[in-house]
Scaffold this active site. Structure first.
Site, PDB file in Angstrom:
ATOM      1  CE1 TYR A   8      -3.643  -2.460   5.303  1.00 46.62           C
ATOM      2  CE2 TYR A   8      -3.040  -0.215   4.725  1.00 46.62           C
ATOM      3  CZ  TYR A   8      -3.521  -1.457   4.365  1.00 46.62           C
ATOM      4  OH  TYR A   8      -3.865  -1.708   3.052  1.00 46.62           O
ATOM      5  CB  SER A  27      -0.891   0.013   1.253  1.00 44.29           C
ATOM      6  OG  SER A  27      -1.527   1.266   1.424  1.00 44.29           O
ATOM      7  CE  LYS A  63      -1.379  -4.064   3.233  1.00 41.38           C
ATOM      8  NZ  LYS A  63      -1.574  -5.287   2.414  1.00 41.38           N
TER       9      LYS A  63
END
Length: 245
Positions: free
Chosen positions: A152, A139, A156
């Site tokens: 997160y 991402s 990522k």
């Protein structure tokens, strides 16, 4: 060009819009597709849509047991895995000072540890076959961060290092390992964003629009192809210029 006839591709998280688009794109390129996810109804609809050269594997990647069983199950049914697309991911957003241990670990397990374990298992047969493609869906957040998403973003970003190290190890066996890092992509989550906030976000994108799942899938299709055989350890950003990295 971009012909995957005879190849077997496993796409995790195929119940989401990006995973669904990736599975459909690889299928159109001629690959036999193994799709996994937790929402069986969505997987069944996808298998009906693709109609042939598709196999369904219900799998919850929050379970270590399920992670360890997925690759052997797919290889048992399909014979091998030529292309592994680690697309599955979850979010458990919270500010750093309020984030629970559970929220941190849940995201790490699905978004980073599961890809590592699946790569480790799938690469063994790829080494024997002397051909393979591993594509990890990261991402933009892994590169630039995002408030409320320390877990997160860490997972990522971790995919970048994991992919580069694996790429260096596997390159001599004709196995490439790359990342695709989507930016702001059209999805049910995006549709729920307040129109004013969405407009603000779109203005921050040089192309002045959100991306489509199929545009992410096209990047995956290219990296899975023979034409991308000299590209490894790379992060391909698909973000409309939102972050020019």
């Amino acid at each position: 060009m971009f012909d995957l006839t005879g190849k077997i591709a496993l796409v995790t998280g195929a119940t989401g819009v990006i995973g669904r688009a990736i599975a459909s794109t690889l299928h159109k390129m001629g690959a036999t597709i193994a799709v996994s996810g937790t929402k069986v109804d969505n997987l069944e609809r996808l298998t009906v849509e693709l109609s042939k050269r598709v196999h369904l594997f219900s799998c919850n990647l929050s379970s270590y047991e399920a992670i360890e069983e997925l690759i052997p199950n797919v290889e048992r049914v399909c014979g091998k895995i030529d292309i592994l697309v680690n697309n599955a991911g979850i979010t458990r957003d919270s500010l750093l000072t309020r984030m629970s241990d559970e929220a941190w670990q849940d995201v790490m397990t699905v978004d980073l540890e599961a890809p590592f374990r699946l790569m480790r298992a799938a690469s063994k047969n790829m080494i024997k076959e002397r051909w393979g493609r591993i594509i990890n869906i990261s991402s933009i957040v892994g590169s630039v961060g995002n408030p409320g998403q320390t877990n997160y973003a860490a997972a990522k970003s971790g995919l970048f290092g994991l992919s580069k190290s694996a790429a260096a190890e596997l390159a001599t066996r004709n196995i490439t390992v790359n990342c695709v890092a989507p930016g702001f992509i059209q999805s049910p989550m995006v549709e729920k964003i307040h129109p004013a906030h969405r407009e603000y976000m779109e203005k921050s994108i040089p192309m002045s629009r959100v991306g489509e799942p199929e545009e992410v899938a096209a990047a995956v299709g290219f990296l899975a192809s023979e034409e991308a055989s000299y590209i490894t350890g790379h992060v391909l950003h698909v973000n409309g210029g939102m972050a020019m990295i």
